[in-house]
Design a protein around this motif. Structure first.
Motif, PDB file in Angstrom:
ATOM      1  N   ALA A 559       0.831  -1.199   0.000  1.00 55.98           N
ATOM      2  CA  ALA A 559       0.000   0.000   0.000  1.00 55.98           C
ATOM      3  C   ALA A 559       0.868   1.254   0.000  1.00 55.98           C
ATOM      4  CB  ALA A 559      -0.928   0.004   1.219  1.00 55.98           C
ATOM      5  N   VAL A 560       1.901   1.255   0.859  1.00 51.77           N
ATOM      6  CA  VAL A 560       2.791   2.426   0.942  1.00 51.77           C
ATOM      7  C   VAL A 560       3.503   2.640  -0.391  1.00 51.77           C
ATOM      8  CG1 VAL A 560       4.854   3.362   2.057  1.00 51.77           C
ATOM      9  CG2 VAL A 560       3.087   2.227   3.441  1.00 51.77           C
ATOM     10  N   ASP A 561       3.916   1.555  -1.043  1.00 53.41           N
ATOM     11  CA  ASP A 561       4.567   1.676  -2.356  1.00 53.41           C
ATOM     12  C   ASP A 561       3.644   2.382  -3.354  1.00 53.41           C
ATOM     13  OD1 ASP A 561       6.841   0.464  -1.468  1.00 53.41           O
ATOM     14  OD2 ASP A 561       6.314  -1.547  -2.220  1.00 53.41           O
ATOM     15  N   GLN A 562       2.362   2.026  -3.343  1.00 50.01           N
ATOM     16  CA  GLN A 562       1.410   2.642  -4.259  1.00 50.01           C
ATOM     17  C   GLN A 562       1.184   4.111  -3.917  1.00 50.01           C
ATOM     18  OE1 GLN A 562       0.115   1.273  -7.058  1.00 50.01           O
ATOM     19  NE2 GLN A 562       1.419  -0.487  -6.613  1.00 50.01           N
ATOM     20  N   TRP A 563       1.144   4.420  -2.620  1.00 46.31           N
ATOM     21  CA  TRP A 563       0.962   5.827  -2.222  1.00 46.31           C
ATOM     22  C   TRP A 563       2.157   6.671  -2.652  1.00 46.31           C
ATOM     23  CZ3 TRP A 563      -0.668   4.013   3.353  1.00 46.31           C
ATOM     24  CH2 TRP A 563      -2.025   3.594   3.316  1.00 46.31           C
ATOM     25  N   LYS A 564       3.360   6.093  -2.488  1.00 47.62           N
ATOM     26  CA  LYS A 564       4.559   6.825  -2.928  1.00 47.62           C
ATOM     27  C   LYS A 564       4.542   7.048  -4.444  1.00 47.62           C
ATOM     28  CE  LYS A 564       7.687   5.344   0.781  1.00 47.62           C
ATOM     29  NZ  LYS A 564       8.908   4.534   1.115  1.00 47.62           N
ATOM     30  N   GLU A 568       4.671  10.584  -6.555  1.00 46.79           N
ATOM     31  CA  GLU A 568       5.619  10.873  -7.638  1.00 46.79           C
ATOM     32  C   GLU A 568       4.899  11.351  -8.905  1.00 46.79           C
ATOM     33  OE1 GLU A 568       7.929   7.394  -8.319  1.00 46.79           O
ATOM     34  OE2 GLU A 568       8.846   7.405  -6.309  1.00 46.79           O
ATOM     35  N   ILE A 569       3.763  10.716  -9.181  1.00 42.98           N
ATOM     36  CA  ILE A 569       2.999  11.110 -10.378  1.00 42.98           C
ATOM     37  C   ILE A 569       2.480  12.531 -10.224  1.00 42.98           C
ATOM     38  CG2 ILE A 569       0.896  10.669 -11.732  1.00 42.98           C
ATOM     39  CD1 ILE A 569       1.313   7.683 -11.110  1.00 42.98           C
ATOM     40  N   GLY A 570       1.986  12.854  -9.014  1.00 39.31           N
ATOM     41  CA  GLY A 570       1.478  14.192  -8.748  1.00 39.31           C
ATOM     42  C   GLY A 570       0.116  14.406  -9.382  1.00 39.31           C
ATOM     43  N   GLY A 571      -0.411  15.608  -9.160  1.00 38.25           N
ATOM     44  CA  GLY A 571      -1.737  15.897  -9.696  1.00 38.25           C
ATOM     45  C   GLY A 571      -2.774  15.843  -8.598  1.00 38.25           C
ATOM     46  N   GLU A 572      -3.954  15.346  -8.953  1.00 40.40           N
ATOM     47  CA  GLU A 572      -5.075  15.332  -8.020  1.00 40.40           C
ATOM     48  C   GLU A 572      -4.966  14.136  -7.081  1.00 40.40           C
ATOM     49  OE1 GLU A 572      -9.963  15.499  -8.088  1.00 40.40           O
ATOM     50  OE2 GLU A 572      -8.810  15.972  -9.891  1.00 40.40           O
ATOM     51  N   VAL A 573      -4.630  14.388  -5.823  1.00 43.60           N
ATOM     52  CA  VAL A 573      -4.533  13.343  -4.796  1.00 43.60           C
ATOM     53  C   VAL A 573      -5.267  13.835  -3.551  1.00 43.60           C
ATOM     54  CG1 VAL A 573      -2.359  12.371  -5.642  1.00 43.60           C
ATOM     55  CG2 VAL A 573      -2.316  14.268  -4.000  1.00 43.60           C
ATOM     56  N   SER A 574      -5.431  12.945  -2.557  1.00 42.01           N
ATOM     57  CA  SER A 574      -6.139  13.336  -1.339  1.00 42.01           C
ATOM     58  C   SER A 574      -5.239  14.221  -0.481  1.00 42.01           C
ATOM     59  CB  SER A 574      -6.555  12.098  -0.546  1.00 42.01           C
ATOM     60  OG  SER A 574      -5.422  11.511   0.077  1.00 42.01           O
ATOM     61  N   ASP A 575      -5.863  14.963   0.412  1.00 41.21           N
ATOM     62  CA  ASP A 575      -5.113  15.848   1.303  1.00 41.21           C
ATOM     63  C   ASP A 575      -4.280  15.056   2.322  1.00 41.21           C
ATOM     64  OD1 ASP A 575      -6.280  18.014   0.055  1.00 41.21           O
ATOM     65  OD2 ASP A 575      -7.923  18.178   1.508  1.00 41.21           O
ATOM     66  N   HIS A 576      -4.578  13.779   2.456  1.00 40.37           N
ATOM     67  CA  HIS A 576      -3.925  12.964   3.491  1.00 40.37           C
ATOM     68  C   HIS A 576      -2.858  12.035   2.937  1.00 40.37           C
ATOM     69  CE1 HIS A 576      -6.920  14.366   6.337  1.00 40.37           C
ATOM     70  NE2 HIS A 576      -7.883  14.004   5.507  1.00 40.37           N
ATOM     71  N   LYS A 580      -0.538   9.415   5.034  1.00 40.20           N
ATOM     72  CA  LYS A 580      -0.617   7.961   4.828  1.00 40.20           C
ATOM     73  C   LYS A 580       0.775   7.366   4.703  1.00 40.20           C
ATOM     74  CE  LYS A 580      -4.982   8.033   2.226  1.00 40.20           C
ATOM     75  NZ  LYS A 580      -5.592   7.769   0.897  1.00 40.20           N
ATOM     76  N   ILE A 581       1.606   8.043   3.910  1.00 40.81           N
ATOM     77  CA  ILE A 581       2.959   7.527   3.670  1.00 40.81           C
ATOM     78  C   ILE A 581       3.772   7.558   4.955  1.00 40.81           C
ATOM     79  CG2 ILE A 581       5.123   7.975   2.429  1.00 40.81           C
ATOM     80  CD1 ILE A 581       3.374   9.144   0.143  1.00 40.81           C
ATOM     81  N   ASN A 582       3.721   8.664   5.691  1.00 40.25           N
ATOM     82  CA  ASN A 582       4.537   8.820   6.897  1.00 40.25           C
ATOM     83  C   ASN A 582       4.093   7.881   8.007  1.00 40.25           C
ATOM     84  OD1 ASN A 582       6.028  10.821   5.649  1.00 40.25           O
ATOM     85  ND2 ASN A 582       4.741  12.498   6.437  1.00 40.25           N
ATOM     86  N   GLN A 583       2.767   7.713   8.165  1.00 42.50           N
ATOM     87  CA  GLN A 583       2.250   6.882   9.246  1.00 42.50           C
ATOM     88  C   GLN A 583       2.025   5.436   8.831  1.00 42.50           C
ATOM     89  OE1 GLN A 583      -1.140   8.605  11.210  1.00 42.50           O
ATOM     90  NE2 GLN A 583      -0.202  10.657  11.340  1.00 42.50           N
ATOM     91  N   LYS A 584       2.167   5.192   7.519  1.00 45.41           N
ATOM     92  CA  LYS A 584       1.976   3.851   6.966  1.00 45.41           C
ATOM     93  C   LYS A 584       0.629   3.262   7.360  1.00 45.41           C
ATOM     94  CE  LYS A 584       6.862   2.620   6.635  1.00 45.41           C
ATOM     95  NZ  LYS A 584       7.903   1.612   6.929  1.00 45.41           N
ATOM     96  N   LYS A 585      -0.378   4.115   7.237  1.00 45.84           N
ATOM     97  CA  LYS A 585      -1.722   3.622   7.500  1.00 45.84           C
ATOM     98  C   LYS A 585      -2.739   4.462   6.715  1.00 45.84           C
ATOM     99  CE  LYS A 585      -2.918   6.287  11.640  1.00 45.84           C
ATOM    100  NZ  LYS A 585      -3.387   6.180  13.037  1.00 45.84           N
ATOM    101  N   TYR A 586      -3.871   3.834   6.501  1.00 47.47           N
ATOM    102  CA  TYR A 586      -4.940   4.507   5.738  1.00 47.47           C
ATOM    103  C   TYR A 586      -5.597   5.578   6.592  1.00 47.47           C
ATOM    104  CZ  TYR A 586      -9.461   5.265   3.473  1.00 47.47           C
ATOM    105  OH  TYR A 586     -10.551   5.837   2.898  1.00 47.47           O
TER     106      TYR A 586
END
Length: 588
Positions: A559-564, A568-576, A580-586
């Motif tokens: 999951a973290v790999d996909q969030w990272k 990297e792709i950038g654009g429209e993503v969630s504010d969180h 998610k990446i830092n805390q490694k949780k949804y």
């Protein structure tokens, strides 16, 4: 007792000015009394009108003529009816009433009044003409002929009457009689190019080419300095494979007028007919370099080249000819637009748009070119330009709904949702095509949702789906917005499922369907569709959603790999996403 009625002078002045004082006098010579024909349906008062009635009739007539000039013919007739009752023996009122009925194409009624006007004043040629015109519109050609012949007998020779008689004979299928009357008019009033051309068309239909050519020769002899008459003769000769005779006419023109483009275009046609392609092309280059006004034929030649730009030789020739034409006609809007067409064929969209805009600056009343400009804006994803050019085009074409759709969509892309709603609603007032109406409502739904007017948005979506239940664009957005609000998830799943059945490889639709399942808590099924979407998508939102469902399935590292990757792709993503990446949780 003095008799009062409209004079012809009063009628003409009132008709032209439309706003005369009510003190205009009614004065006309007394007319001889005539027996009323049995078939006349109009009733004429036996008593002479009073001065009071005449003044009232005059006043109403002024207003009636004003209404007529404003093309309010029914209102004019209402006033004229009152005038006729007040002053029943005035030919001017009768004639004006006949004109109004004629404009409404009520020819029987028009002729009742026109014939009555003619009875009251049998020396007025305009009354004859209106009666004849009405008969013609009623396909009573013989009656129309009789009236015009009577007009000539009573009022004297009239060039227009001879022409009208000839045209009537043509409609009756009597071309020889038509020519006879054309000849009479020509003998009395001299050679007229309009009549000569008409006679040529008749002779050609009759298969008498020599007679048609003789008419053209007669016109040339009458007007030896008029080049256009010679060109017409050349075109007639070329159309009948008389090339040598055409060249004989062109050679002296070429000698005396070497910079006449039309001469070179005609010579180019001769070379083409002979199969001499090199000479044809060289002659075209000379023709387009001349600075005289280009004809439709000239533009058609360039258009013809544009059909074959896939051929290298033709493409190079097209480019050269257009550049020559641009140099000699830099302000010709059609040449500017043709150059733009050529650039589009070469996928040079930005310079093409520049030339379209130059053409529109010369002639902005060209809807096709505005559409071309806006299409290029859209192709280049320049939504600021889409908005500017759509709004400009609306000033010239306010009844073209597609312009409002372009403008509103551009405003949505700029997050100017309130203005988008205004534009879409304006467009809906002029839209006729039902399919286009669904496009407007679909976009309105999106704009209303962004303005947090959720119920209005969903109402618009429902309106679309009533007439187009498989509109995948609306089904997708409606389902996604319901999932974000966690409302009617069964309905959202059903709608979204329809989209992936229609387009199973569409990453946006797969993502929506997977997300609806995610919100419903069906993570296993959600992961199948979100993985498929992520494998084919470059959207950060899709990748982030896939990471979310992996986390729910306990695959935290994946999951973290996909969030990272989404970051990297950038654009429209969630504010969180960062959280998610830092805390490694949804994070919800």
């Amino acid at each position: 007792m003095k008799k009062y009625s409209f004079s012809l002078y009063t009628f003409i002045v009132v008709f032209l000015l439309g706003l005369l004082s009510c003190d205009v006098a009614f004065a006309q010579k007394k007319k001889k009394k005539r027996k009323k024909k049995a078939k006349d349906t109009m009733v004429v008062s036996i008593e002479e009108p009073s001065k009071k009635d005449l003044r009232k009739a005059e006043e109403l007539f002024v207003y009636a003529v004003n209404e007529y000039l404003l093309e309010e013919y029914n209102q004019a007739i209402e006033l004229l009816d009152k005038c006729n009752k007040l002053n029943p023996k005035d030919d001017g009122i009768k004639y004006q009433t006949a004109l109004a009925y004629n404009k409404l194409q009520i020819y029987q009624k028009s002729n009742q009044y026109a014939k009555r006007a003619l009875e009251l004043d049998p020396d007025n040629k305009y009354y004859y003409k209106l009666v004849a015109q009405n008969f013609e519109m009623l396909s009573l050609y013989k009656d129309a002929l009789g009236v015009l012949e009577k007009q000539i007998e009573v009022t004297g020779d009239d060039e227009e009457a001879y022409f009208q008689i000839a045209m009537l004979y043509l409609q009756m299928g009597a071309p020889r009689s038509a020519i006879e009357y054309f000849d009479i008019g020509e003998e009395k009033y001299g050679i007229n190019d309009v009549i000569v051309r008409q006679k040529q068309r008749i002779y050609i239909r009759l298969g008498d080419l020599d007679a048609a050519l003789n008419e053209g020769e007669k016109l040339i002899n009458a007007y030896p300095d008029e080049l256009e008459f010679k060109y017409s003769q050349v075109r007639l000769l070329l159309g009948n494979n008389k090339t040598d005779e055409a060249v004989e006419i062109l050679e002296p023109i070429l000698k005396n007028h070497p910079n006449e483009g039309t001469v070179h275009f005609l010579l180019a046609n001769i070379y083409r007919n002979r199969g001499e392609s090199e000479k044809y092309y060289e002659e075209l280059k000379v023709a387009f370099s001349c600075d005289d006004t280009l004809t439709d034929e000239s533009y058609n030649i360039l258009n013809g080249y544009l059909q074959f730009t896939y051929n290298d030789k033709k493409r190079q020739e097209a480019e050269e000819l257009i550049n020559i034409a641009l140099e000699s006609h830099p302000n010709d809007d059609r040449i500017l637009s043709l150059n733009a067409d050529f650039l589009v064929s070469q996928k040079q969209y930005d310079p093409a748009r520049t030339f379209y805009l130059k053409s529109l600056k010369k002639n902005p009343n060209n809807f096709k070119l505005w559409k071309q400009v806006i299409s290029i804006d859209w192709e280049l994803q320049q939504f600021d330009s889409v908005e500017v050019h759509s709004d400009l085009a609306i000033e010239y074409f306010p009844n073209q709904p597609i312009l409002y759709l372009y403008s509103g969509t551009a405003k949505i892309s700029k997050e100017d949702y309130e203005e988008a709603v205004v534009m879409f609603n304006q467009g809906l007032t002029v839209v006729v095509d039902p399919s286009l109406k669904t496009d407007f409502n679909a976009q309105l739904g999106d704009a209303y949702y962004k303005l947090d007017e959720v119920q209005k948005a969903f109402n618009k979506y429902d309106e679309v789906l009533k007439v187009d239940p498989v509109n995948v664009y609306v089904l997708n957005n409606y389902a996604y917005f319901l999932s974000l609000r966690k409302e009617k998830l069964e309905k959202a799943e059903e709608m979204s499922h329809q989209t992936i059945l229609a387009e199973p490889e569409n990453d946006t639709f797969l993502d929506t369907y997977g997300w609806v399942l995610f919100v419903k808590g069906d993570y296993e099924k959600s992961a199948i569709h979100l993985k498929k979407a992520a494998d084919i998508s470059q959207s950060a939102t899709v990748i982030e959603h896939y990471g979310d469902v992996l986390y729910k399935l306990g695959k935290v590292d994946e999951a973290v790999d996909q969030w990272k990757k989404a970051k990297e792709i950038g654009g429209e993503v969630s504010d969180h996403l960062e959280e998610k990446i830092n805390q490694k949780k949804y994070v919800e």
